[in-house]
Design an enzyme around this catalytic site. Structure first.
Site, PDB file in Angstrom:
ATOM      1  N   HIS A 198     -14.160  -0.757   1.014  1.00  0.00           N
ATOM      2  CA  HIS A 198     -14.201  -2.024   0.279  1.00  0.00           C
ATOM      3  C   HIS A 198     -15.200  -1.987  -0.868  1.00  0.00           C
ATOM      4  O   HIS A 198     -14.933  -2.467  -1.962  1.00  0.00           O
ATOM      5  CB  HIS A 198     -14.572  -3.158   1.229  1.00  0.00           C
ATOM      6  CG  HIS A 198     -13.464  -3.507   2.162  1.00  0.00           C
ATOM      7  ND1 HIS A 198     -13.646  -4.168   3.333  1.00  0.00           N
ATOM      8  CD2 HIS A 198     -12.148  -3.266   2.069  1.00  0.00           C
ATOM      9  CE1 HIS A 198     -12.480  -4.328   3.938  1.00  0.00           C
ATOM     10  NE2 HIS A 198     -11.560  -3.781   3.184  1.00  0.00           N
ATOM     11  N   ARG A 305       0.065  -8.087  -5.772  1.00  0.00           N
ATOM     12  CA  ARG A 305      -0.112  -7.729  -4.357  1.00  0.00           C
ATOM     13  C   ARG A 305      -0.462  -8.989  -3.575  1.00  0.00           C
ATOM     14  O   ARG A 305      -1.639  -9.328  -3.427  1.00  0.00           O
ATOM     15  CB  ARG A 305      -1.250  -6.718  -4.205  1.00  0.00           C
ATOM     16  CG  ARG A 305      -0.943  -5.314  -4.699  1.00  0.00           C
ATOM     17  CD  ARG A 305      -2.142  -4.405  -4.454  1.00  0.00           C
ATOM     18  NE  ARG A 305      -1.823  -3.003  -4.496  1.00  0.00           N
ATOM     19  CZ  ARG A 305      -2.058  -2.200  -5.535  1.00  0.00           C
ATOM     20  NH1 ARG A 305      -2.614  -2.682  -6.637  1.00  0.00           N
ATOM     21  NH2 ARG A 305      -1.743  -0.919  -5.467  1.00  0.00           N
ATOM     22  N   ARG A 345       5.317  -9.091  -5.255  1.00  0.00           N
ATOM     23  CA  ARG A 345       5.666  -8.264  -4.105  1.00  0.00           C
ATOM     24  C   ARG A 345       5.470  -9.070  -2.825  1.00  0.00           C
ATOM     25  O   ARG A 345       4.429  -9.719  -2.662  1.00  0.00           O
ATOM     26  CB  ARG A 345       4.803  -7.001  -4.068  1.00  0.00           C
ATOM     27  CG  ARG A 345       5.205  -6.088  -2.901  1.00  0.00           C
ATOM     28  CD  ARG A 345       4.513  -4.765  -2.942  1.00  0.00           C
ATOM     29  NE  ARG A 345       3.104  -4.881  -2.570  1.00  0.00           N
ATOM     30  CZ  ARG A 345       2.258  -3.855  -2.575  1.00  0.00           C
ATOM     31  NH1 ARG A 345       2.687  -2.668  -2.948  1.00  0.00           N
ATOM     32  NH2 ARG A 345       1.006  -4.018  -2.224  1.00  0.00           N
ATOM     33  N   GLU A 443       8.511   4.148  -1.961  1.00  0.00           N
ATOM     34  CA  GLU A 443       7.214   4.687  -1.557  1.00  0.00           C
ATOM     35  C   GLU A 443       7.280   5.434  -0.230  1.00  0.00           C
ATOM     36  O   GLU A 443       6.293   5.981   0.228  1.00  0.00           O
ATOM     37  CB  GLU A 443       6.154   3.582  -1.511  1.00  0.00           C
ATOM     38  CG  GLU A 443       6.523   2.360  -0.712  1.00  0.00           C
ATOM     39  CD  GLU A 443       5.455   1.272  -0.795  1.00  0.00           C
ATOM     40  OE1 GLU A 443       4.347   1.510  -1.285  1.00  0.00           O
ATOM     41  OE2 GLU A 443       5.755   0.144  -0.340  1.00  0.00           O
ATOM     42  N   ASN A 466       1.062   5.763  -4.584  1.00  0.00           N
ATOM     43  CA  ASN A 466      -0.037   5.873  -3.602  1.00  0.00           C
ATOM     44  C   ASN A 466       0.515   6.198  -2.218  1.00  0.00           C
ATOM     45  O   ASN A 466       0.032   7.102  -1.531  1.00  0.00           O
ATOM     46  CB  ASN A 466      -0.829   4.562  -3.523  1.00  0.00           C
ATOM     47  CG  ASN A 466      -1.284   4.075  -4.872  1.00  0.00           C
ATOM     48  OD1 ASN A 466      -1.310   4.846  -5.820  1.00  0.00           O
ATOM     49  ND2 ASN A 466      -1.623   2.811  -4.980  1.00  0.00           N
ATOM     50  N   ASP A 467       1.516   5.431  -1.818  1.00  0.00           N
ATOM     51  CA  ASP A 467       2.090   5.674  -0.494  1.00  0.00           C
ATOM     52  C   ASP A 467       3.072   6.840  -0.505  1.00  0.00           C
ATOM     53  O   ASP A 467       3.167   7.578   0.467  1.00  0.00           O
ATOM     54  CB  ASP A 467       2.779   4.409   0.023  1.00  0.00           C
ATOM     55  CG  ASP A 467       1.768   3.440   0.612  1.00  0.00           C
ATOM     56  OD1 ASP A 467       0.898   3.908   1.367  1.00  0.00           O
ATOM     57  OD2 ASP A 467       1.834   2.247   0.301  1.00  0.00           O
ATOM     58  N   ARG A 477      -4.345   8.046   3.154  1.00  0.00           N
ATOM     59  CA  ARG A 477      -4.950   7.808   1.830  1.00  0.00           C
ATOM     60  C   ARG A 477      -6.348   7.212   1.892  1.00  0.00           C
ATOM     61  O   ARG A 477      -7.046   7.155   0.886  1.00  0.00           O
ATOM     62  CB  ARG A 477      -4.026   6.939   0.957  1.00  0.00           C
ATOM     63  CG  ARG A 477      -3.756   5.571   1.527  1.00  0.00           C
ATOM     64  CD  ARG A 477      -2.644   4.867   0.770  1.00  0.00           C
ATOM     65  NE  ARG A 477      -3.153   3.892  -0.173  1.00  0.00           N
ATOM     66  CZ  ARG A 477      -2.431   2.922  -0.709  1.00  0.00           C
ATOM     67  NH1 ARG A 477      -1.147   2.815  -0.426  1.00  0.00           N
ATOM     68  NH2 ARG A 477      -2.956   2.075  -1.549  1.00  0.00           N
ATOM     69  N   CYS A 514       4.257   1.685 -10.192  1.00  0.00           N
ATOM     70  CA  CYS A 514       3.155   0.728 -10.078  1.00  0.00           C
ATOM     71  C   CYS A 514       2.004   1.298  -9.232  1.00  0.00           C
ATOM     72  O   CYS A 514       1.019   0.608  -8.988  1.00  0.00           O
ATOM     73  CB  CYS A 514       3.624  -0.604  -9.520  1.00  0.00           C
ATOM     74  SG  CYS A 514       4.243  -0.489  -7.838  1.00  0.00           S
TER      75      CYS A 514
HETATM   76  C1  PEP Z   1       1.641   2.200  -3.828  1.00  0.00           C
HETATM   77  O1  PEP Z   1       1.785   2.487  -2.639  1.00  0.00           O
HETATM   78  O2  PEP Z   1       1.631   3.054  -4.738  1.00  0.00           O
HETATM   79  C2  PEP Z   1       1.447   0.799  -4.241  1.00  0.00           C
HETATM   80  C3  PEP Z   1       1.501   0.447  -5.503  1.00  0.00           C
HETATM   81  O3  PEP Z   1       1.186  -0.124  -3.297  1.00  0.00           O
HETATM   82  P1  PEP Z   1      -0.182  -0.243  -2.460  1.00  0.00           P
HETATM   83  O4  PEP Z   1      -1.212   0.597  -3.141  1.00  0.00           O
HETATM   84  O5  PEP Z   1      -0.489  -1.688  -2.454  1.00  0.00           O
HETATM   85  O6  PEP Z   1       0.230   0.290  -1.122  1.00  0.00           O
HETATM   86 MG    MG Z   2       2.242   1.002  -1.192  1.00  0.00          MG
END
Ligand code: PEP
Ligand code: MG
Length: 583
Positions: A198, A305, A345, A443, A466-467, A477, A514
């Site tokens: 955080h 988000r 989302r 994702e 990211n995912d 992650r 994104c």
């Molecule tokens: C992702 O997974 O790339 C994404 C944009 O969503 P989050 O980071 O909120 O999981």
């Molecule tokens: Mg994600």
């Protein structure tokens, strides 16, 4: 003293030069003594009063949050308030005073140590990181009990006119970070923390150079030592020599000039050198973030988000925002963007974003009941959110984005629930945009390998890198132990992204990215070369990405990107990326 360099995990970019300010750990200074029978209730009262004071402090912090404060802060303070209310913290130490006759500080530290030890055994990295939240809240209570002057008052007094102050700490709580926001300090380093702790997230949104996971920095660095923090390289140089200082000053001045120059691009359309317009959108967490998005010239919101509206709400166990509360937040966003499209989302709760801290109990939460799975498991809650989003669509262009889809029945159930939500609104005589578009986050690798299934049923796609990287490479992650394996250039990742963009183009379904890759100007040309035309990112990243687009020529980029995609050799891919940068 000789100069030395410490390495850690870079979490927030930039360079800062200044003097070290060490934040002492209150826990180390606790007195231990036994009290007699007659003192027990007074000691219990003393601890209860300290709890009440910290509750009030957190409440005040929350109330004083300005609209510009990073979106996550409110949620973080909420998490700390919740920890403080937990009987394990608020009651067990009182029992320790009554049964073992420990003084209040000793009783509190005993219980915090006990809880911390239990956390060490937890496998889940996100939950393990919550141990530091418990310690931080414990330290706040100790500061009140021992009457030690607020660290931050001291720091602010010292900082006035003293140039940059760099905080060196074993760990810093996000709530304490708040105290630093008025330019009181220029950067921070901590012994603990991962890339997605955080505190790291707050530092990134405050745009302050920061490095975490430095192990024993707070033991090696002394008060007032000169420091250089390089937030790009994840390095702290202690007592640098004149030559090194000079080099960093030059780099720092150059970065500052570049930043100012980029600020001027706000109204410049994002078009490549050979005339291809590119859509640059903002990622936001709360409606208040729209101001920053507009400030940098984002042409819409590509990812709202919404889970941040749901997280860290204290009070009853499952304190969800009502339909009207959500509707207000979504409408505020749509109105703030003044006719620019807003992609909302649906709730992506679970894994490293539990609704309430400590709620997650699955062994592998990232593979568990997360995002759309969570929502389909609770249709009543999901319908409430869908109605709120649909109602907001009556006020400006709105799209609905669904996270973590993998199966056809998930898509179908979601679309059915959306229809049901529309019917409910019609029955209630409430307005919405009947043509509201629905898209899928790509994702999960399975989704990226079954794109026709998505293109046939949905209006647009948004790649969550990211995912996608987390799931394709099987690396958590949020776990710093495997952070070095998180590789956006792995050939498998490049193919999953490129195939998604190509499949979307073939089916005439718009595709955006994104995830964090879209906001890193290192990857802009690669993504452009793959055919990406929509990028969504944190507002702070947008000017640099725009600059890269203005300097890019698709005619030159495309053949190099094709060559990169034909290669399965990381070294050849790295050479290709270098070549792209040189065009
Ligand atoms: C992702 O997974 O790339 C994404 C944009 O969503 P989050 O980071 O909120 O999981
Ligand atoms: Mg994600």
């Amino acid at each position: 003293m000789t100069s030395f360099t410490l390495h850690g995990i870079p979490v927030s970019r930039g360079i800062v030069i200044g003097r070290a300010h060490l934040l002492a750990s209150a826990a180390l200074e606790v007195k231990h003594y036994l009290i007699d029978d007659l003192q027990v209730e007074a000691e219990v009262e003393r601890l209860k009063n300290a709890f009440a004071t910290v509750h009030r402090e957190l409440q005040t912090l929350r109330e004083e949050l300005t609209p510009e404060a990073p979106a996550e802060l409110d949620a973080f303070i909420g998490v700390h308030a919740m920890i403080l209310s937990d009987p394990m913290i608020s009651e067990v130490p009182l029992e320790i005073i009554r049964t073992r006759h420990y003084n209040a500080e000793w009783a509190l530290v005993t219980q915090i140590d006990e809880l911390s030890a239990q956390f060490d055994d937890i496998e889940d990295a996100y939950l393990r990181e919550r141990k530091s939240d418990i310690r931080q809240i414990g330290e706040r209570v100790l500061k009140v009990l021992t009457g030690s002057a607020a660290v931050f008052t001291q720091l602010q007094a010292r900082t006035k006119g003293a140039g940059h102050m760099i905080v060196v700490a074993h760990d810093i709580s996000p709530a304490d970070m708040l105290q630093f926001r008025d330019d009181a300090f220029g950067g921070f380093i901590t012994d603990l923390g991962g890339q997605n702790s955080h505190t790291a997230i707050v530092a990134r949104s405050l745009d302050i150079p920061a490095v975490v996971g430095m192990h024993n920095a707070s033991a090696l660095i002394r008060q007032d030592d000169w420091l250089i923090i390089d937030g790009d390289a994840g390095v702290a140089i202690v007592d640098p020599g004149t030559l090194v200082l000079e080099q960093y000053r030059v780099r720092q001045a150059r970065l500052e000039r570049e930043r100012k120059k980029l600020g001027k691009l706000r109204n410049t359309p994002a078009v490549t050198r050979d005339g291809q317009p590119i859509t640059l959108l903002a990622n936001i967490e709360l409606p208040e973030d729209c101001a920053a998005a507009l400030e940098v010239g984002a042409v819409g919101v590509g990812l709202f988000r919404t889970e941040f509206l749901f997280m860290g709400r204290t009070g009853v166990a499952r304190n969800l925002p009502t339909e009207d509360e959500q509707f207000e937040a979504y409408r505020k966003t749509v109105l703030a963007m003044k006719g620019r499209p807003v992609t909302i989302r649906t709730l992506d709760i679970g894994a490293d974003k539990p609704l309430n801290a400590g709620e997650e109990t699955a062994t592998n939460p990232a593979l568990g009941l997360r995002a759309i799975r969570y929502c389909l498991n609770d249709p009543h809650m999901f319908l409430t959110q869908l109605r709120a989003i649909l109602r907001a669509s009556a006020y400006g262009p709105t799209q609905v984005l669904i996270p973590m889809l993998a199966h056809v029945f998930e898509i179908e159930q979601t679309l059915q629930l959306l229809e049901q939500a529309k019917q409910q609104l019609r029955d209630a005589g409430q307005e919405y945009d009947p043509a509201v578009k629905v898209g899928a986050m790509i994702e999960i690798p399975a989704a990226a390998l079954a794109l026709p299934m998505f293109c046939k049923r949905l209006d647009f796609l948004s790649i969550g890198t990211n995912d996608l990287i987390q799931y394709a490479l099987a690396i958590d992650r949020v776990d710093h132990e495997v952070a070095h394996l998180y590789d956006p250039l792995h050939p498998a990742i490049l193919h999953l992204i490129a195939n998604t963009i190509a499949a979307g183009a073939k089916a005439r379904v718009p595709v955006a990215v994104c995830g964090e890759m879209a906001g890193d100007d290192k990857w802009s040309r690669l993504l452009l070369g793959m055919g990406l035309r929509e990028f969504s990112m944190h507002p702070g990243q947008l000017p640099a990405v725009k600059q890269e687009i203005l300097n890019s020529d698709l005619g030159l980029i495309k053949p190099v990107t094709r060559k990169i995609l034909r290669s399965y050799e990381p070294r050849a891919i790295a050479r290709g990326i270098k070549r792209l940068a040189s065009l």
